[in-house]
Design a protein around this motif. Sequence first.
Motif, PDB file in Angstrom:
ATOM      1  N   ILE A 100       0.835  -1.200   0.000  1.00 57.78           N
ATOM      2  CA  ILE A 100       0.000   0.000   0.000  1.00 57.78           C
ATOM      3  C   ILE A 100       0.872   1.253   0.000  1.00 57.78           C
ATOM      4  N   GLN A 101       1.972   1.213   0.748  1.00 55.45           N
ATOM      5  CA  GLN A 101       2.870   2.364   0.831  1.00 55.45           C
ATOM      6  C   GLN A 101       3.653   2.580  -0.457  1.00 55.45           C
ATOM      7  N   SER A 102       3.814   1.529  -1.251  1.00 52.04           N
ATOM      8  CA  SER A 102       4.566   1.663  -2.497  1.00 52.04           C
ATOM      9  C   SER A 102       3.762   2.467  -3.516  1.00 52.04           C
ATOM     10  N   ASP A 103       4.412   2.789  -4.632  1.00 53.59           N
ATOM     11  CA  ASP A 103       3.753   3.587  -5.669  1.00 53.59           C
ATOM     12  C   ASP A 103       2.671   2.809  -6.404  1.00 53.59           C
ATOM     13  N   GLU A 104       2.787   1.479  -6.418  1.00 58.85           N
ATOM     14  CA  GLU A 104       1.791   0.668  -7.125  1.00 58.85           C
ATOM     15  C   GLU A 104       0.409   0.833  -6.510  1.00 58.85           C
ATOM     16  N   GLY A 105       0.292   0.556  -5.232  1.00 60.60           N
ATOM     17  CA  GLY A 105      -0.980   0.696  -4.538  1.00 60.60           C
ATOM     18  C   GLY A 105      -2.048  -0.235  -5.080  1.00 60.60           C
ATOM     19  N   PHE A 106      -3.289   0.062  -4.747  1.00 62.47           N
ATOM     20  CA  PHE A 106      -4.440  -0.716  -5.190  1.00 62.47           C
ATOM     21  C   PHE A 106      -5.535   0.243  -5.625  1.00 62.47           C
ATOM     22  N   ASN A 107      -6.444  -0.254  -6.448  1.00 60.01           N
ATOM     23  CA  ASN A 107      -7.557   0.566  -6.894  1.00 60.01           C
ATOM     24  C   ASN A 107      -8.882   0.188  -6.247  1.00 60.01           C
ATOM     25  N   SER A 108      -8.927  -0.956  -5.564  1.00 56.01           N
ATOM     26  CA  SER A 108     -10.167  -1.353  -4.911  1.00 56.01           C
ATOM     27  C   SER A 108      -9.867  -2.382  -3.827  1.00 56.01           C
TER      28      SER A 108
END
Length: 164
Positions: A100-108
Amino acid sequence: MANTLKLDIKEPADELKTRFKKETNAQKKERLHALYLLKSGKVTTLESLSRLLSRDTSTLYRWFQKYKHEGLEGLLKVYKPAGRPITIPAEALEKLKLRIQSDEGFNSYGEIQSWLKEACGVDVDYHVVYRAVRYKFKGKFKSNRCSRPRRSSPISPLQLSSFN
């Protein structure tokens, strides 16, 4: 006629009355009310106090025993159950926190649920994922609140308020 109740209440009646009026927790308020009624002399027997407060005499007796042994703070300590432990293992939560902290993250949350199943081998319900991210990590998906919908406005990635 029942015997009078002899309980040595250390706090003055006016202090109990002010604490009773200021208290917002119903359980604490009821216990303070019982002490105030006894201290002020409005009630002298356990049976009359029981009828007035609509509580069983054994409940009142248990309250007063707690007051005798632990004092007012012990009487006002309300039991709060621990609740059900989280079903996501600690190492999977750590991986999720880093992702979550990385740049990728999640969209849902559904995407997080799928990622947990693939990357960590943890199969959990959607609501378990939601509660873990929302309440444990204090994160939520941010989206634009514009008055008119835009054609190319994807859901922005998950943003976290704080982790510590």
